[in-house]
Design a protein around this motif. Structure first.
Motif, short mmCIF file in Angstrom:
data_model
loop_
_atom_site.label_atom_id
_atom_site.label_comp_id
_atom_site.label_asym_id
_atom_site.label_seq_id
_atom_site.Cartn_x
_atom_site.Cartn_y
_atom_site.Cartn_z
N VAL A 12 0.83 -1.21 0.00
CA VAL A 12 0.00 0.00 0.00
C VAL A 12 0.86 1.26 0.00
O VAL A 12 0.65 2.18 -0.78
CB VAL A 12 -0.97 0.00 1.20
N GLY A 13 1.87 1.30 0.88
CA GLY A 13 2.75 2.46 0.94
C GLY A 13 3.50 2.66 -0.36
O GLY A 13 3.65 3.80 -0.83
N LEU A 295 -4.17 8.07 6.83
CA LEU A 295 -3.91 6.64 6.95
C LEU A 295 -4.45 5.93 5.71
O LEU A 295 -5.43 6.36 5.11
CB LEU A 295 -4.59 6.06 8.19
N ALA A 296 -3.80 4.82 5.36
CA ALA A 296 -4.27 4.00 4.25
C ALA A 296 -3.96 2.54 4.55
O ALA A 296 -3.02 2.21 5.28
CB ALA A 296 -3.60 4.42 2.94
N GLY A 297 -4.75 1.65 3.97
CA GLY A 297 -4.53 0.23 4.15
C GLY A 297 -4.85 -0.25 5.56
O GLY A 297 -5.74 0.30 6.23
N ASP A 317 -7.42 2.16 -1.48
CA ASP A 317 -7.16 3.38 -0.72
C ASP A 317 -6.07 4.21 -1.39
O ASP A 317 -6.20 5.42 -1.55
CB ASP A 317 -6.70 3.03 0.71
N ALA A 318 -4.97 3.54 -1.74
CA ALA A 318 -3.82 4.25 -2.33
C ALA A 318 -4.19 4.89 -3.66
O ALA A 318 -3.79 6.03 -3.96
CB ALA A 318 -2.65 3.29 -2.51
N MET A 319 -4.96 4.18 -4.48
CA MET A 319 -5.36 4.71 -5.78
C MET A 319 -6.26 5.92 -5.61
O MET A 319 -6.16 6.91 -6.35
CB MET A 319 -6.09 3.61 -6.56
N ASN A 320 -7.14 5.88 -4.62
CA ASN A 320 -8.07 6.98 -4.37
C ASN A 320 -7.35 8.20 -3.80
O ASN A 320 -7.63 9.34 -4.19
CB ASN A 320 -9.17 6.51 -3.41
N LEU A 321 -6.43 7.96 -2.88
CA LEU A 321 -5.76 9.06 -2.19
C LEU A 321 -4.68 9.73 -3.03
O LEU A 321 -4.49 10.95 -2.95
CB LEU A 321 -5.14 8.54 -0.88
N GLY A 322 -3.96 8.96 -3.83
CA GLY A 322 -2.77 9.48 -4.49
C GLY A 322 -2.99 10.74 -5.29
O GLY A 322 -2.32 11.76 -5.07
N TRP A 323 -3.93 10.73 -6.21
CA TRP A 323 -4.12 11.90 -7.08
C TRP A 323 -4.69 13.08 -6.31
O TRP A 323 -4.39 14.23 -6.63
CB TRP A 323 -5.00 11.53 -8.28
#
Length: 505
Positions: A12-13, A295-297, A317-323
């Protein structure tokens, strides 16, 4: 000072680091473990299942073929599919130990599915995923520092500082991706609520003296459950209220006693090479952001590993948060964009926790649960039942509430393909949003160009346009606007401004 510090170099990170690096952010990843290698990440104990949504995420970032190669998958039908209909899944998965027949999945009934090079789920290993993402992160300029244990966090309105011994790491934002026992969660003061465990689970790699006494696959018994996906790779569930987990290291004698009890046999373990324990404790933070810490994952949500939902939810989570975080860093995020991360992903995490709880409730060794098993088994034996469970497990059922009655808005975009062979997945590899215009008059041409650094515009007839004239897709693949055969330019521009900010200057 970095734009973002990520604590935790797991899948995830690292996926989040790649998303931010792709968007031009300066990213530092801190990981407490000195080495990336672990026997718990390699075969057989490191085996995981990636859902179709997760495989799609790798595909949309140009990492599908490296992922397939690293995972030892060379013949999945999704890779070369040019058929009119999506390929059926190779792997059906299970619900509460009740296996799904992939042939009963009605792929045509899954919402807005089109043929895609990305298979409908696949097996892999944590080691393969982390190695691929580490290489990708390095190519994007992400720095990973190992052997760093973060012991404190301080933040103000402008920045956040992670303390690790005498060292300090300053950034504009910090994201905790440090797993189910997350230190960042406690240091930043997140509320963590949920339900306590019903069982202690075990996974081990062992030599079995009399393997014929154990059946392969999932085995629900009057006293628990055991799983044998391959010879010597054994999982078990002992409904002791989670009493054993973390209390001590599982010994051969203890593992053998549990295996004999849950299997109802006198099987003998000659040797135990690796073993660990876990529970079905189901907890979630009440929010995914506290000031400049997110926080993610597993740091944000934990549950039993039944169905392999943890890794897949974390990648989502990572895909949603990144952009969204990248847009915030660069200063063009619309008001409240970063808050939509919690708004969209918290309900997804909560649904996964309930999905896990439902499976555990159906697997308890008592007459009530066994009666539920019988009902569930009959339902899963039907085509509709199998399709429903697969839809939930694959991520196909996820639809964010974006305040639109258009049925495609809020869902992951199907892999729309232009007549020249260009696919939506091909257009998303640079991490931009995408505007696809199928209308003959190219009514959106020029309007999208005001966002040329954030939205890629592509026009042409589609092989299957699903009756649409145009669609606007966020960098994470979610449709935020869809127009009919004569798309409304003003409506498109309102949607683009809402999600991508004002036109680039």
């Amino acid at each position: 000072m970095h734009d973002v510090v990520i604590v935790g170099a797991g899948p995830v990170g690292l996926f989040l680091a790649c998303e931010l690096g792709l968007a031009g952010c300066s990213v530092l990843v801190l990981e407490r473990e000195q080495e990336p290698h672990s026997p718990f990440k390699a075969a057989p104990l490191g085996m995981r299942g990636l859902s179709s949504a997760s495989v799609e995420a790798f595909y949309r970032r140009g990492m599908l073929h490296p992922l397939l190669t690293a995972s030892g998958v060379h013949d999945d039908p999704g890779v070369t599919s040019e058929a009119d209909e999506p390929s059926p899944p190779r792997h059906g998965g299970h619900f509460a130990g009740i296996m799904l027949d992939p042939a009963k999945v009605d792929v045509a009934a899954l919402p807005f599915r089109l043929p895609s090079p990305a298979p409908e789920g696949m097996p892999t290993y944590l080691e393969a995923v982390e190695a691929l993402l580490s290489e990708q992160a390095s190519q994007l300029g992400v720095e990973v520092r190992r052997g760093v244990t973060v012991s404190g966090i301080t933040q103000n309105d402008e920045s956040v500082v992670a303390q690790a011994g005498a060292d300090e790491y300053a950034a504009r934002w910090l994201v905790g991706c440090d797993g189910g026992r997350s230190a960042m969660r406690g240091l930043a003061g997140f509320d963590f609520v949920g339900t306590e465990p019903l069982f202690t689970g075990y996974t081990m790699h062992a030599t079995v003296a009399d393997p014929e006494k154990l059946r392969p696959g999932f085995n629900l018994t009057p006293t628990g459950m055991y799983l044998q996906p391959s010879e010597g790779h054994i999982g078990m569930m002992d409904f002791d209220g989670g009493a054993f987990d973390r209390s001590q290291q599982p010994t051969r004698d203890h593992l053998q006693a549990v295996l004999r009890r849950v299997s109802g046999t006198d099987v003998t373990l000659s040797d135990v090479h690796l073993a660990s324990s876990f529970t079905d404790r189901a907890m979630q933070t009440t929010a995914y952001r506290q000031g400049r810490v997110l926080l993610a994952g597993d740091a944000a949500h934990i549950h039993s590993p039944l169905g392999g939902q943890g890794l897949n939810t974390g990648i989502g989570d990572a895909m949603n948060l990144g952009w969204k975080l990248a847009a915030t860093v660069h200063g063009y995020a619309p008001d409240g964009l970063l808050d939509t991360y919690t708004h969209e992903r918290h309900p997804v995490g909560a649904a996964v926790l309930d999905w896990s709880r439902a499976q555990v409730a159906a697997m308890r060794p008592d007459p009530h649960a066994q009666a539920i098993q019988g009902v569930v088994r009959e339902l899963i034996g039907t085509r509709d039942g199998t399709t429903y469970v697969f839809e939930r497990m694959s991520g196909s059922s996820i639809r964010y509430d974006l305040d639109s009655e258009q049925p495609l808005v809020g869902r992951s975009a199907p892999d729309l393909c232009l007549e020249d062979g260009t696919r939506l997945g091909d257009l998303m590899q640079d991490g931009q949003g995408v505007a696809l215009d199928f209308s003959v008059n190219r009514s959106l041409h020029g309007s999208a160009m005001g966002w040329e650094s954030r939205i890629r515009y592509a026009a042409g007839r589609a092989r299957n346009d699903l009756g649409l004239g145009a669609v606007l897709v966020r960098p994470d693949g979610i449709v935020v606007w869809a127009g009919d055969r004569c798309p409304d330019r003003e409506a498109f521009e309102r949607a683009a401004g809402h999600w991508f900010g004002g036109p680039a200057v």
